[in-house]
Structure formats: structure tokens, C-alpha cells
Design an enzyme around this catalytic site. Structure first.
Site, PDB file in Angstrom:
ATOM      1  N   GLY A 167       0.802  -1.211   0.000  1.00  0.00           N
ATOM      2  CA  GLY A 167       0.000   0.000   0.000  1.00  0.00           C
ATOM      3  C   GLY A 167       0.839   1.266   0.000  1.00  0.00           C
ATOM      4  O   GLY A 167       0.394   2.312   0.432  1.00  0.00           O
ATOM      5  N   LYS A 204      12.593  -3.446 -10.189  1.00  0.00           N
ATOM      6  CA  LYS A 204      12.603  -2.525 -11.326  1.00  0.00           C
ATOM      7  C   LYS A 204      11.388  -1.605 -11.177  1.00  0.00           C
ATOM      8  O   LYS A 204      10.301  -2.073 -10.829  1.00  0.00           O
ATOM      9  CB  LYS A 204      12.498  -3.344 -12.617  1.00  0.00           C
ATOM     10  N   HIS A 211      -2.864  -0.266 -12.370  1.00  0.00           N
ATOM     11  CA  HIS A 211      -3.048  -1.143 -11.218  1.00  0.00           C
ATOM     12  C   HIS A 211      -4.300  -1.975 -11.483  1.00  0.00           C
ATOM     13  O   HIS A 211      -5.402  -1.451 -11.515  1.00  0.00           O
ATOM     14  CB  HIS A 211      -3.210  -0.280  -9.963  1.00  0.00           C
ATOM     15  N   GLU A 291       1.295  -8.134  -5.019  1.00  0.00           N
ATOM     16  CA  GLU A 291       1.044  -8.680  -3.688  1.00  0.00           C
ATOM     17  C   GLU A 291      -0.354  -9.289  -3.596  1.00  0.00           C
ATOM     18  O   GLU A 291      -1.192  -9.068  -4.468  1.00  0.00           O
ATOM     19  CB  GLU A 291       1.220  -7.608  -2.607  1.00  0.00           C
ATOM     20  N   ARG A 295      -7.814  -9.724   2.441  1.00  0.00           N
ATOM     21  CA  ARG A 295      -9.027  -9.111   3.016  1.00  0.00           C
ATOM     22  C   ARG A 295     -10.065  -8.875   1.928  1.00  0.00           C
ATOM     23  O   ARG A 295      -9.778  -8.973   0.744  1.00  0.00           O
ATOM     24  CB  ARG A 295      -8.663  -7.753   3.629  1.00  0.00           C
TER      25      ARG A 295
HETATM   26  C1  MV4 Z   1       5.524  -0.041  -7.899  1.00  0.00           C
HETATM   27  C2  MV4 Z   1       5.391   0.947  -8.885  1.00  0.00           C
HETATM   28  C3  MV4 Z   1       6.246   0.890  -9.960  1.00  0.00           C
HETATM   29  N1  MV4 Z   1       7.183  -0.081 -10.024  1.00  0.00           N
HETATM   30  N2  MV4 Z   1       6.470  -0.985  -8.014  1.00  0.00           N
HETATM   31  C4  MV4 Z   1       2.331   1.734  -4.835  1.00  0.00           C
HETATM   32  C5  MV4 Z   1       1.448   1.014  -3.887  1.00  0.00           C
HETATM   33  C6  MV4 Z   1       2.055  -0.345  -3.713  1.00  0.00           C
HETATM   34  N3  MV4 Z   1       1.037  -1.362  -3.561  1.00  0.00           N
HETATM   35  C7  MV4 Z   1       2.869  -0.541  -4.942  1.00  0.00           C
HETATM   36  N4  MV4 Z   1       3.015   0.728  -5.567  1.00  0.00           N
HETATM   37  C8  MV4 Z   1       3.779   0.864  -6.677  1.00  0.00           C
HETATM   38  N5  MV4 Z   1       4.732  -0.083  -6.834  1.00  0.00           N
HETATM   39  C9  MV4 Z   1       7.279  -0.985  -9.055  1.00  0.00           C
HETATM   40  N6  MV4 Z   1       8.212  -1.924  -9.148  1.00  0.00           N
HETATM   41  C10 MV4 Z   1       4.415   1.908  -8.747  1.00  0.00           C
HETATM   42  C11 MV4 Z   1       3.616   1.884  -7.629  1.00  0.00           C
HETATM   43  C12 MV4 Z   1       2.657   2.927  -7.537  1.00  0.00           C
HETATM   44  C13 MV4 Z   1       1.306   2.670  -7.654  1.00  0.00           C
HETATM   45  C14 MV4 Z   1       0.838   1.392  -7.828  1.00  0.00           C
HETATM   46  C15 MV4 Z   1      -0.492   1.141  -7.945  1.00  0.00           C
HETATM   47  C16 MV4 Z   1      -1.375   2.208  -7.897  1.00  0.00           C
HETATM   48  C17 MV4 Z   1      -0.951   3.489  -7.716  1.00  0.00           C
HETATM   49  C18 MV4 Z   1       0.405   3.740  -7.580  1.00  0.00           C
HETATM   50  C19 MV4 Z   1       0.847   5.047  -7.409  1.00  0.00           C
HETATM   51  C20 MV4 Z   1       2.169   5.286  -7.272  1.00  0.00           C
HETATM   52  C21 MV4 Z   1       3.083   4.228  -7.329  1.00  0.00           C
END
Ligand code: MV4
Length: 501
Positions: A167, A204, A211, A291, A295
């Protein structure tokens, strides 16, 4: 057939407590609400068959108090506890404490909660199964040299993440070697104080990802099915604003592959109950496992609308030991659903919480419109908890019609006496990029007024600190208790991840 429960305690508040009460009532199950001193007049208290006071307003002294919740369950003679989301929902110790008290935890087994809480362990499971995961390490990072070796393989930019994070908590973006050592140290220290465990790994960085998450249902007899995906790219600081199903970016073949991957991960993790497997999707449509959330999610209603399945009912049946009674081929998808989150926040003041008395409230209705609300006219939204007041969900035969219907329903929604996210939701829904399905996690930053501008940085910082202070204690992270207070965390760049979802 297994005997279902006759009485269930709901260890939560707000719209989700009301949602669970509704499922119980339809199943002929009596309900017990718990409430803090700030929630005497709350809707979930009015709706439940019984209600038990569990302490002062701060969540740490009420909704997060395992002892008080279990004492209330014992005193009222329930057989099971539904945790909702947030609070104690992903706390393995609580799931264990329920079992020790002879109560059924309506959620995954404690071991599965623990396994999914460790993102590195989850990455190893995905890797072993051959499920695509974001390139990076699957073992804890020992030092800067090891981090540098990992980057040599995957290339910049990279993200350092806390093993017990998720999160958005404890993440650091690194663009170049010069920042690597510092970011590693910062991520470690933040993870250590936030989760009581400084284990970090490296991934990376996927630029402008989407998402997309898959809903799974697993029973205790080995059947796992998926209920398709939810598109959740419209977020602001890890807080989702609009979700939909299906995703405009997922074709049937991609759904099949993502769904199969999600089911295999859930099965390998020993998962039972409703769960969500999160993926990042890059600009060319590759998906990567991120992940498994152990829930029921806030946005579950869009899945209910397109599959016709009541996810809370399914959670309760599964917890009672019933078989799902259907297979993947029995799951049919129909039409399109969109959800908007109505929060007591001021979009003109950096989404600062705007609690207070609801002077006027007119909620929308009509065909295929669902309003999952935890509030009513005359109710005072307390300042201690989540700002989520209600969720507006619509269904239509196709995406275009669903957008039109959501626009209509938002136009019917009137709240006075406080600021809400309604105006910004309307702007998202009417945006040409939204209509075209051009969605990624940078959408809100491109929306005028959707994020803080440079000149508003100071206001933003003050707002963030106030917000952190006001929400202290409502975070679900089980290990967060021994960490520094939100005051210590809120001022740090990139430390906005204490939000609940
Ligand atoms: C990332 C990513 C880009 N690359 N991991 C943010 C919440 C967490 N659950 C994982 N997140 C991210 N992980 C990698 N390797 C970008 C995000 C991210 C993001 C992910 C889903 C929804 C919104 C987001 C906003 C900013 C960053």
C-alpha cells in the site's frame, strides 16, 4: 451441509460494517456491532441487532484493541468475527486470538495472513510458480553492494520496498547510483520503525503502470476461483478514488492468464476466503504480480455487480466450512460496473479531511445504482477515522452506459455542511481520458487540481501532518504500534503511506 453461524460480531465501523450487517441479515444471522465513544450515533450501531461499547475514540483504544473486541464477542455469544477491511483485518495475531477464544475469524487462516503480509515470501511463491513478477530480488537485501549488483541486472529506475510494506509504505524510488545507498538506508530505517522489521528488497520501477487486481475466492476444500479484475489506476497518494470492472485495458485472454496466475498464487499460499491479487500492468500490457491482499477490499462491489456473487456471503459460507459449490466455468461476467468513493475531504485544500455534521444529504437511486453508505443526514462524521463516507456503485450493459449512469448518479448526490470528493469524482468521470480508457496511476497528477501544485507545497505538508495526526491509530499495520508516531513519519518525503488503503 455445514451449519452456518447464528450470530456474528463485526469488528469494524462505517460503510463496511453496514455492508457486512446486510449480508448477515439476508442469511438469517444476528449481528453484533462494536463502537467507540465517537461512534455512539453511527449507522452500523443503529443497524446491528446488538451493539457493544469498546472504548475511547482513538482506534488504538477501541477498534484496534484485540482484547476488547474478543471480550465483546465472548460477552454476546457470537460464533464468528468479521473484521471488514483495515483495523484488524490483516492481523495474523488477531486471527489466532480469535481461534484461541473459540471464535471463527471470517477471513484467511493466520498462516496465510502472515505469508501474504511478507511481500518477499509472496514474490518467492510467484517466482516458483513461474508467475511473472516485477524484475528484482526475492531475498532480503544485505547491503549497498548487493543492491548495486541487483541494479546492474535490472537497470534504473528501481524501487526499494519494505518486505512487510504494501500500500505504498516504506518505498523509495531510486533514479541513479548516487541515490542508492541513501535510499537503502532511508527505506530500512522507515521499515524498521513502521513495521518493526527493516527487511527490504529491490524491484525494477515500472513507469506509469496501471493497477489491476484479481478477485479470488478459495474455500477450505481446495477450490479456488477468480471473479475477474478491477481496474484501480485512478489513485491519489495510494488512495483509490474510482474503480471499475472489467478493466478497459484487459482483453479476455489476458483476464484468463491473470486469473489463472492469481488462483495459483492463492492456492500455493494456502489461501482461504476472499482475497485480492494485485498486479502492475506496464504500457505494453505485460502484467507483474505485486502482492496478495488478505481481506475484502473496499472496491469489492464492482465485482459483485458484474458476477452477481455476494462476496461477504461467500466469505461467511467459506468460514463456516461450506464448499464454494461452483467452478471457474460457472463464473459469468456481465456488463460493466464503476465505483466512486465519497470521502469527507476537501479537494480544494489538498484533500484535507473535512469531518463535521452532515446538514443535508440526498443520495442517488434509480436502476442499477447502489449506495453503500455509513452516514445519514444529521450525522456528525467523527475526525478520528477514515474519511470514507459512502461508495456509489453503478452497473450498465457496457462501459459507456456505465459512465453516463455514474455521471447521472453523481449529479443526484447532494451533501451539505461539509466538503466531499463529489466534485472531483464528477470531473474524473467526465474526463475525455477516462472515457477513452486512457488510465494509469499518473491520471490524478494530470487532472487540473487533482494534486498539490508546487506553490501549494507548504499547505500540502501542513495538511499531511494534520491528517496524519487526526488519523493516528486507524492504520491496520499490526506491527506499527512500536514505531514512531505519525508526527515523526509525516514530515518525511515519500512517507505518506500510512493511509489505510
Ligand atoms: C511499484 C510501482 C512501480 N514499479 N512498483 C504503490 C502502492 C504499492 N502497492 C505498490 N506501488 C507501486 N509499486 C514498481 N516496481 C508503482 C507503484 C505505484 C502505484 C501502484 C499502484 C497504484 C498506484 C500507484 C501510485 C504510485 C506508485
Amino acid at each position: 451441509m455445514t451449519r452456518l453461524f447464528t450470530k456474528v460480531l463485526i469488528a469494524n465501523r462505517g460503510e463496511i460494517a453496514v455492508r457486512v450487517i446486510r449480508a448477515c441479515r439476508e442469511m438469517g444471522i444476528a449481528t453484533v456491532a462494536v463502537f467507540s465513544e465517537a461512534d455512539r450515533e453511527a449507522l452500523h450501531v443503529l443497524q446491528a441487532d446488538e451493539a457493544v461499547a469498546i472504548g475511547p475514540p482513538p482506534a488504538t483504544e477501541s477498534y484496534l484493541s484485540q482484547d476488547k473486541v474478543i471480550a465483546a464477542a465472548r460477552a454476546t455469544g457470537v460464533q464468528a468475527v468479521h473484521p471488514g477491511y483495515g483495523f484488524l483485518a490483516e492481523n495474523a495475531d488477531f486471527a489466532e486470538a480469535c481461534a484461541a477464544a473459540g471464535l471463527v475469524f471470517i477471513g484467511p487462516p493466520p498462516a496465510a495472513v502472515r505469508a501474504t503480509g511478507d511481500k518477499l515470501a509472496a514474490r518467492r511463491v510467484a517466482a516458483k510458480l513461474g508467475v511473472p513478477l516485477v524484475p528484482g530480488t526475492t531475498r532480503p537485501l544485505a547491503d549497498g553492494a548487493e543492491a548495486a549488483r541487483a541494479v546492474a541486472e535490472i537497470g534504473y529506475p528501481v524501487m526499494i520496498k519494505a518486505a512487510l510494506g504494501g500500500g505504498g509504505k516504506g518505498m523509495r524510488l531510486v533514479h541513479a547510483y548516487a541515490e542508492l545507498e541513501g535510499a537503502l538506508r532511508a527505506a530500512r530505517s522507515e521499515a524498521g520503525s513502521a513495521f518493526g522489521d527493516a527487511t527490504v528488497y529491490i524491484e525494477k520501477y515500472i513507469t506509469a503502470p496501471r493497477h489491476v487486481e484479481i478477485q479470488v475466492l478459495a474455500d477450505a476444500h481446495g477450490t479456488v476461483v477468480h471473479l475477474g479484475e478491477r481496474e484501480c489506476s485512478i489513485q491519489r497518494r495510494n488512495q483509490k478514488l474510482v474503480e471499475e470492472s472489467p478493466s478497459p485495458c484487459v482483453a479476455p485472454e489476458m483476464r484468463r492468464r491473470m486469473g489463472e496466475a492469481a488462483c495459483r498464487i492463492a492456492a500455493a499460499a494456502g489461501y482461504v476466503s476472499a482475497g485480492t491479487v494485485e498486479f502492475l500492468v506496464d504500457r505494453v500490457g505485460n502484467f507483474y504480480f505485486l502482492e496478495l491482499n488478505a481481506r475484502l477490499q473496499v472496491e469489492h462491489p464492482v465485482t459483485e455487480f458484474v458476477t452477481g456473487r455476494d462476496l461477504v456471503r461467500e466469505q461467511i459460507r467459506i468460514a463456516a466450512g461450506e464448499k464454494l459449490g461452483y467452478a471457474q466455468d460457472d463464473i459469468a461476467f456481465s456488463g460493466h460496473a464503476i465505483e466512486c468513493r465519497i470521502n469527507a475531504e476537501d479537494p480544494d485544500a489538498n484533500f484535507m479531511p473535512s469531518p463535521g455534521k452532515i446538514l443535508g444529504l440526498r443520495a442517488p437511486g434509480g436502476p442499477w445504482v447502489r449506495n453503500d453508505s455509513g452516514v445519514y443526514e444529521g450525522y456528525t462524521v467523527p475526525r478520528y477515522y477514515d474519511t470514507l463516507m459512502a461508495k456509489l456503485i453503478v452497473w450498465a450493459p457496457d462501459r459507456e452506459a456505465a459512465i453516463t449512469r455514474m455521471d447521472r448518479a453523481l449529479a443526484e448526490y447532494h451533501v451539505s455542511g461539509m466538503r466531499t470528493t463529489l466534485p472531483v469524482l464528477r470531473r474524473i468521470i467526465r474526463h475525455p481520458d477516462f472515457a477513452a480508457g486512457r488510465l494509469d496511476t499518473g491520471f490524478m497528477e494530470r487532472l487540473p487540481g487533482g494534486h498539490e501544485s508546487g506553490s501549494r507545497r507548504t499547505v500540502a505538508l501542513i495538511a499531511a501532518v494534520l491528517e496524519a495526526y487526526e488519523r493516528a491509530g486507524r492504520q491496520a499495520a499490526p506491527q506499527a504500534a512500536q514505531g514512531p508516531g505519525p508526527w515523526a513519519r509525516a514530515g518525511r518525503p515519500g512517507a505518506s503511506g500510512w493511509r489505510r488503503r
